[in-house]
Design a protein around this motif. Sequence first.
Motif, PDB file in Angstrom:
ATOM      1  N   GLY A   2       0.809  -1.205  -0.130  1.00 51.77           N
ATOM      2  CA  GLY A   2      -0.101   0.022   0.171  1.00 51.77           C
ATOM      3  C   GLY A   2       0.733   1.313  -0.105  1.00 51.77           C
ATOM      4  O   GLY A   2       0.221   2.396   0.307  1.00 51.77           O
ATOM      5  N   LYS A   3       2.015   1.232  -0.189  1.00 53.34           N
ATOM      6  CA  LYS A   3       2.816   2.390  -0.388  1.00 53.34           C
ATOM      7  C   LYS A   3       2.723   3.175  -1.402  1.00 53.34           C
ATOM      8  O   LYS A   3       2.461   2.565  -2.829  1.00 53.34           O
ATOM      9  CB  LYS A   3       4.168   1.950  -0.139  1.00 53.34           C
ATOM     10  N   GLU A   4       2.755   4.311  -1.512  1.00 50.77           N
ATOM     11  CA  GLU A   4       2.696   5.274  -2.521  1.00 50.77           C
ATOM     12  C   GLU A   4       3.956   5.414  -3.476  1.00 50.77           C
ATOM     13  O   GLU A   4       4.917   5.518  -3.006  1.00 50.77           O
ATOM     14  CB  GLU A   4       2.316   6.675  -2.293  1.00 50.77           C
ATOM     15  N   PRO A   5       3.776   4.692  -4.666  1.00 52.82           N
ATOM     16  CA  PRO A   5       4.929   4.309  -5.503  1.00 52.82           C
ATOM     17  C   PRO A   5       5.830   5.392  -5.830  1.00 52.82           C
ATOM     18  O   PRO A   5       6.999   5.357  -5.581  1.00 52.82           O
ATOM     19  CB  PRO A   5       4.239   4.075  -6.990  1.00 52.82           C
ATOM     20  N   LEU A   6       5.285   6.855  -6.015  1.00 52.60           N
ATOM     21  CA  LEU A   6       6.170   8.127  -6.265  1.00 52.60           C
ATOM     22  C   LEU A   6       7.054   8.364  -5.260  1.00 52.60           C
ATOM     23  O   LEU A   6       8.263   8.636  -5.015  1.00 52.60           O
ATOM     24  CB  LEU A   6       5.494   9.196  -6.660  1.00 52.60           C
ATOM     25  N   GLN A   7       6.389   8.294  -3.979  1.00 51.05           N
ATOM     26  CA  GLN A   7       7.070   8.616  -2.588  1.00 51.05           C
ATOM     27  C   GLN A   7       8.011   7.504  -2.235  1.00 51.05           C
ATOM     28  O   GLN A   7       9.096   7.638  -1.735  1.00 51.05           O
ATOM     29  CB  GLN A   7       6.073   8.750  -1.506  1.00 51.05           C
ATOM     30  N   PHE A   8       7.600   6.261  -2.651  1.00 46.78           N
ATOM     31  CA  PHE A   8       8.714   5.123  -2.257  1.00 46.78           C
ATOM     32  C   PHE A   8      10.039   5.252  -3.265  1.00 46.78           C
ATOM     33  O   PHE A   8      11.081   5.160  -2.697  1.00 46.78           O
ATOM     34  CB  PHE A   8       7.873   3.834  -2.806  1.00 46.78           C
ATOM     35  N   THR A   9       9.703   5.739  -4.536  1.00 45.21           N
ATOM     36  CA  THR A   9      10.741   6.019  -5.259  1.00 45.21           C
ATOM     37  C   THR A   9      11.636   7.329  -4.955  1.00 45.21           C
ATOM     38  O   THR A   9      12.815   7.154  -4.806  1.00 45.21           O
ATOM     39  CB  THR A   9      10.156   6.397  -6.595  1.00 45.21           C
ATOM     40  N   LYS A  10      11.104   8.289  -4.341  1.00 46.72           N
ATOM     41  CA  LYS A  10      11.730   9.601  -3.975  1.00 46.72           C
ATOM     42  C   LYS A  10      12.516   9.100  -2.775  1.00 46.72           C
ATOM     43  O   LYS A  10      13.686   9.698  -2.456  1.00 46.72           O
ATOM     44  CB  LYS A  10      10.601  10.590  -3.679  1.00 46.72           C
ATOM     45  N   ASP A  11      11.884   8.292  -1.788  1.00 46.35           N
ATOM     46  CA  ASP A  11      12.741   7.869  -0.827  1.00 46.35           C
ATOM     47  C   ASP A  11      13.767   6.929  -1.066  1.00 46.35           C
ATOM     48  O   ASP A  11      15.053   6.976  -0.409  1.00 46.35           O
ATOM     49  CB  ASP A  11      11.625   7.125   0.251  1.00 46.35           C
ATOM     50  N   TRP A  12      13.774   6.243  -2.396  1.00 52.92           N
ATOM     51  CA  TRP A  12      14.840   5.331  -2.549  1.00 52.92           C
ATOM     52  C   TRP A  12      16.024   6.434  -3.155  1.00 52.92           C
ATOM     53  O   TRP A  12      17.179   5.837  -3.027  1.00 52.92           O
ATOM     54  CB  TRP A  12      14.400   4.503  -3.575  1.00 52.92           C
ATOM     55  N   ILE A  13      15.432   7.029  -3.803  1.00 57.60           N
ATOM     56  CA  ILE A  13      16.405   8.218  -4.461  1.00 57.60           C
ATOM     57  C   ILE A  13      17.355   8.642  -3.424  1.00 57.60           C
ATOM     58  O   ILE A  13      18.476   8.999  -3.348  1.00 57.60           O
ATOM     59  CB  ILE A  13      15.886   9.321  -5.513  1.00 57.60           C
ATOM     60  N   GLU A  14      16.542   9.229  -2.230  1.00 55.99           N
ATOM     61  CA  GLU A  14      17.466   9.674  -1.004  1.00 55.99           C
ATOM     62  C   GLU A  14      18.326   8.849  -0.596  1.00 55.99           C
ATOM     63  O   GLU A  14      19.569   9.132  -0.246  1.00 55.99           O
ATOM     64  CB  GLU A  14      16.351  10.282  -0.237  1.00 55.99           C
ATOM     65  N   HIS A  15      17.949   7.663  -0.542  1.00 59.26           N
ATOM     66  CA  HIS A  15      18.822   6.573   0.175  1.00 59.26           C
ATOM     67  C   HIS A  15      20.057   6.302  -0.576  1.00 59.26           C
ATOM     68  O   HIS A  15      21.084   6.218  -0.444  1.00 59.26           O
ATOM     69  CB  HIS A  15      18.119   5.087   0.288  1.00 59.26           C
ATOM     70  N   LEU A  16      19.634   6.405  -2.070  1.00 63.86           N
ATOM     71  CA  LEU A  16      20.990   6.179  -3.072  1.00 63.86           C
ATOM     72  C   LEU A  16      21.895   7.212  -2.858  1.00 63.86           C
ATOM     73  O   LEU A  16      23.121   7.148  -3.054  1.00 63.86           O
ATOM     74  CB  LEU A  16      20.479   6.102  -4.246  1.00 63.86           C
ATOM     75  N   ARG A  17      21.436   8.403  -2.740  1.00 59.45           N
ATOM     76  CA  ARG A  17      22.280   9.816  -2.704  1.00 59.45           C
ATOM     77  C   ARG A  17      22.937   9.476  -1.232  1.00 59.45           C
ATOM     78  O   ARG A  17      24.222   9.862  -1.314  1.00 59.45           O
ATOM     79  CB  ARG A  17      21.159  11.007  -2.581  1.00 59.45           C
ATOM     80  N   ASN A  18      22.386   9.024  -0.182  1.00 64.37           N
ATOM     81  CA  ASN A  18      23.195   9.022   1.051  1.00 64.37           C
ATOM     82  C   ASN A  18      24.325   7.987   0.731  1.00 64.37           C
ATOM     83  O   ASN A  18      25.448   8.407   1.100  1.00 64.37           O
ATOM     84  CB  ASN A  18      22.380   8.559   1.941  1.00 64.37           C
ATOM     85  N   LEU A  19      23.988   6.866  -0.085  1.00 63.05           N
ATOM     86  CA  LEU A  19      25.160   6.095  -0.263  1.00 63.05           C
ATOM     87  C   LEU A  19      26.350   6.688  -0.969  1.00 63.05           C
ATOM     88  O   LEU A  19      27.472   6.401  -0.785  1.00 63.05           O
ATOM     89  CB  LEU A  19      24.611   4.876  -1.044  1.00 63.05           C
ATOM     90  N   LEU A  20      25.894   7.470  -2.210  1.00 61.94           N
ATOM     91  CA  LEU A  20      26.772   7.968  -2.771  1.00 61.94           C
ATOM     92  C   LEU A  20      27.831   9.150  -2.048  1.00 61.94           C
ATOM     93  O   LEU A  20      28.993   9.135  -2.206  1.00 61.94           O
ATOM     94  CB  LEU A  20      26.044   9.007  -3.850  1.00 61.94           C
ATOM     95  N   ILE A  21      27.021   9.880  -1.042  1.00 57.82           N
ATOM     96  CA  ILE A  21      27.769  10.793  -0.221  1.00 57.82           C
ATOM     97  C   ILE A  21      28.703   9.865   0.656  1.00 57.82           C
ATOM     98  O   ILE A  21      29.747  10.303   0.826  1.00 57.82           O
ATOM     99  CB  ILE A  21      26.844  11.526   0.534  1.00 57.82           C
ATOM    100  N   ILE A  22      28.239   8.774   1.281  1.00 57.33           N
ATOM    101  CA  ILE A  22      29.006   8.281   2.281  1.00 57.33           C
ATOM    102  C   ILE A  22      30.131   7.309   1.626  1.00 57.33           C
ATOM    103  O   ILE A  22      31.223   7.224   1.978  1.00 57.33           O
ATOM    104  CB  ILE A  22      28.109   6.792   2.914  1.00 57.33           C
ATOM    105  N   LYS A  23      30.038   7.160   0.283  1.00 51.79           N
ATOM    106  CA  LYS A  23      30.917   6.536  -0.507  1.00 51.79           C
ATOM    107  C   LYS A  23      32.179   7.467  -0.886  1.00 51.79           C
ATOM    108  O   LYS A  23      33.336   6.911  -1.050  1.00 51.79           O
ATOM    109  CB  LYS A  23      30.534   5.879  -1.590  1.00 51.79           C
TER     110      LYS A  23
END
Length: 87
Positions: A2-23
């Motif tokens: 039941g998650k909103e797909p657009l919000q899920f995707t935006k959250d996933w992009i934020e997670h990937l951004r965090n990985l990029l910064i941490i790396k």
Amino acid sequence: EGKEPLQFTKDWIEHLRNLLIIKNTDRPEDMVNLSLENIARLKEQASAASLEALSLCIRKLSQAVTDARWAAKPRVLIELAVIELCS
């Protein structure tokens, strides 16, 4: 679930951004608003991903979010992007 797909995707992009910064930074805690425990977990994830893979995922998902805003079936575009990234 039941998650909103657009919000899920935006959250996933934020997670990937965090990985990029941490790396790519010596002091990610200055740029990422997460606990040191979570940063340590993300360091493990970041070490398993290449810069190119993270960049590709961010670009692909960002484009899917943009395209989905104007689509009759936005969920389908999001799902397609995820499937393409997984394959």
